[in-house]
Design a protein around this motif. Structure first.
Motif, short mmCIF file in Angstrom:
data_model
loop_
_atom_site.label_atom_id
_atom_site.label_comp_id
_atom_site.label_asym_id
_atom_site.label_seq_id
_atom_site.Cartn_x
_atom_site.Cartn_y
_atom_site.Cartn_z
N ALA A 102 0.82 -1.21 0.00
CA ALA A 102 0.00 0.00 0.00
C ALA A 102 0.86 1.26 0.00
O ALA A 102 0.55 2.24 -0.70
CB ALA A 102 -0.93 0.00 1.22
N ALA A 103 1.95 1.26 0.78
CA ALA A 103 2.84 2.41 0.83
C ALA A 103 3.49 2.68 -0.53
O ALA A 103 3.57 3.83 -0.98
CB ALA A 103 3.92 2.18 1.89
N VAL A 104 3.93 1.61 -1.19
CA VAL A 104 4.55 1.77 -2.51
C VAL A 104 3.56 2.36 -3.51
O VAL A 104 3.88 3.31 -4.25
CB VAL A 104 5.09 0.42 -3.02
N LEU A 105 2.37 1.84 -3.53
CA LEU A 105 1.38 2.32 -4.49
C LEU A 105 0.99 3.78 -4.22
O LEU A 105 0.86 4.58 -5.15
CB LEU A 105 0.13 1.42 -4.45
N ALA A 106 0.82 4.12 -2.95
CA ALA A 106 0.45 5.50 -2.61
C ALA A 106 1.54 6.49 -3.01
O ALA A 106 1.26 7.55 -3.59
CB ALA A 106 0.16 5.60 -1.11
N LEU A 107 2.79 6.16 -2.72
CA LEU A 107 3.87 7.08 -3.03
C LEU A 107 4.16 7.13 -4.53
O LEU A 107 4.64 8.15 -5.03
CB LEU A 107 5.13 6.69 -2.27
N THR A 108 3.86 6.06 -5.24
CA THR A 108 3.98 6.10 -6.69
C THR A 108 3.02 7.12 -7.28
O THR A 108 3.38 7.89 -8.19
CB THR A 108 3.71 4.71 -7.30
N GLY A 257 9.55 8.46 3.90
CA GLY A 257 10.36 9.51 3.26
C GLY A 257 11.44 8.93 2.38
O GLY A 257 11.67 9.40 1.25
N SER A 258 12.11 7.89 2.86
CA SER A 258 13.14 7.24 2.06
C SER A 258 12.55 6.61 0.81
O SER A 258 13.10 6.72 -0.29
CB SER A 258 13.86 6.17 2.89
N LEU A 259 11.43 5.94 0.99
CA LEU A 259 10.77 5.28 -0.14
C LEU A 259 10.34 6.29 -1.19
O LEU A 259 10.47 6.06 -2.40
CB LEU A 259 9.58 4.47 0.37
N LEU A 260 9.83 7.43 -0.73
CA LEU A 260 9.40 8.49 -1.64
C LEU A 260 10.55 8.94 -2.53
O LEU A 260 10.45 9.01 -3.75
CB LEU A 260 8.86 9.67 -0.83
N ALA A 261 11.69 9.23 -1.90
CA ALA A 261 12.85 9.70 -2.66
C ALA A 261 13.46 8.59 -3.51
O ALA A 261 13.95 8.84 -4.61
CB ALA A 261 13.90 10.26 -1.70
N LEU A 262 13.43 7.35 -3.02
CA LEU A 262 13.99 6.23 -3.77
C LEU A 262 13.24 6.01 -5.08
O LEU A 262 13.84 5.88 -6.15
CB LEU A 262 13.96 4.96 -2.93
N ILE A 263 11.93 5.96 -5.00
CA ILE A 263 11.13 5.75 -6.21
C ILE A 263 11.37 6.89 -7.19
O ILE A 263 11.48 6.68 -8.41
CB ILE A 263 9.63 5.63 -5.86
N LEU A 264 11.48 8.10 -6.67
CA LEU A 264 11.75 9.27 -7.50
C LEU A 264 13.07 9.11 -8.24
O LEU A 264 13.16 9.31 -9.45
CB LEU A 264 11.79 10.52 -6.62
N GLY A 265 14.14 8.74 -7.52
CA GLY A 265 15.46 8.62 -8.14
C GLY A 265 15.55 7.46 -9.11
O GLY A 265 16.12 7.60 -10.20
#
Length: 386
Positions: A102-108, A257-265
């Motif tokens: 759920a966290a991955v999908l939301a931040l995507t 926060g880390s996941l947000l930036a990781l997916i972005l990068g």
């Protein structure tokens, strides 16, 4: 960088280094400084999306740029899975996998809506995490002070263990690469990116050093090595069990926060590689309204969501560290061609040493995955030239 890494890497690092944990942290910081300096110099010269994928291609040749990009994508994909699982284990341990997905999908979705929204969310998350860490340090030091005896290096700190700990701790320093991968979306990138990398590394080092000293002083290396939630355990040991839920919330927010930036990068490097046809060209499409590489972001999000159900967190950290150290080794080799070679040489040697000091499983799997990527490049080149 100031994210979930500090909440998860202290225990495996202490298990490897024992009382030499702080020495390992210092070594990781030196290598991170060299990598940051090399990355900043290259980012000023090539302010384009892709980071070392671009630098390696421009300075060393297409193969090395591709290898850097491949290493970054696979390494940071593992990091994404580790961070997503961290969210799950801290927020709702009995349903960790479901929470991770759920966290991955939301931040995507957040990333697809544009980098400006992602940057705002990141600022809020970092503020929350720093506040929690300050409260933790003040509570522990105020209750028990600092025990110098637990900070001294004893006979349990072997060279191999300290280097392995440094390689694992590097996982928590590697975030500045994501600054460079956003080169096309930053105002005045030639000035802003080097400054941001330097400032971010400095802040992260101070935060990590203070937290590591505090937790190690409270628990000692043996208890820290066996801790499942070291910062929460340290707060509890200091006589503040009421702060444990606060730490758990802070860790979950940090992982988000880390996941947000990781997916972005990862999505930006995927975009750069897709533009050069090293990945499917469809991933290079940019959204006409939000100006984001939405197909790359969705693809990365789906892959991470699938992996999050299958990986072990500590194994993911080791594999990620290996792949990212390969990425930075290429960054240092690229910076070597610019002159002023002392820092790039130290960074290159440091990356290679720390990569192969990691747990054997991480080294074997990491080497195999990087080799598969390199082989795919060679095969593709021969087919294209046939």
């Amino acid at each position: 960088m100031v994210g979930a890494g500090i909440f998860v890497v202290l225990a495996p690092a202490a298990a490897a280094a024992g009382s030499g944990l702080l020495v390992g942290l210092a070594i990781a910081a030196v290598v991170a400084y060299c990598n940051a300096t090399s990355s900043a110099r290259l980012a000023a010269l090539y302010p384009r999306s892709g980071g070392t994928y671009v630098y390696g291609r421009e300075r060393l040749g297409p193969f090395w740029g591709y290898t850097a990009g491949w290493s970054f994508v696979v390494g940071k994909t593992a990091s994404c899975a580790a961070m997503a699982l961290t969210v799950g284990f801290y927020a709702w341990p009995s349903h960790a996998n479901a929470v991770a997905v759920a966290a991955v999908l939301a931040l995507t979705v957040v990333n697809v809506l544009g980098v400006q929204k992602s940057a705002l969310a990141t600022r809020v998350i970092v503020a929350v995490v720093l506040t929690v860490l300050v409260v933790v340090v003040v509570a522990i030091v105020g209750a028990d002070g600092i025990d110098p005896g637990r900070l001294s290096v004893a006979s349990d700190a072997g060279v191999a263990g300290v280097l392995q700990a440094a390689g694992l701790l590097f996982f928590a320093f590697a975030g500045y690469a994501r600054i460079a991968t956003l080169g096309e979306e930053v105002r005045d990138p030639a000035t802003t990116i080097p400054r941001a990398i330097t400032v971010a590394l400095g802040i992260a080092l101070v935060v990590y050093a203070v937290v590591a000293v505090t937790v190690l002083s409270e628990l000692g290396s043996a208890a820290l090595a066996s801790a499942t939630a070291p910062i929460a355990d340290a707060v509890s040991a200091a006589g503040h069990p009421g702060l444990v839920p606060v730490v758990r919330v802070g860790a979950a927010v940090a992982a988000l926060g880390s996941l947000l930036a990781l997916i972005l990068g990862v999505s930006r490097t995927t975009l750069a590689m897709a533009r050069d046809r090293h990945l499917p060209g469809a991933l290079a499409v940019v959204h006409p309204r939000f100006d984001s590489p939405y197909r790359a972001e969705i693809a990365v999000g789906v892959v991470v969501a699938v992996i999050a159900a299958l990986v072990d967190v500590r194994g993911a950290i080791g594999f990620s560290s290996f792949a990212v150290l390969v990425y930075y080794a290429i960054a240092n080799a690229s910076a070597f061609t610019l002159g002023r070679r002392a820092v790039p040489v130290l960074g290159l040697v440091g990356c290679v040493v720390l990569a192969f000091a990691l747990p054997l499983t991480s080294v074997v799997i990491g080497t195999a995955v990087v080799a598969v990527g390199a082989l795919a490049y060679v095969v593709r080149g021969r087919i294209s030239g046939a």
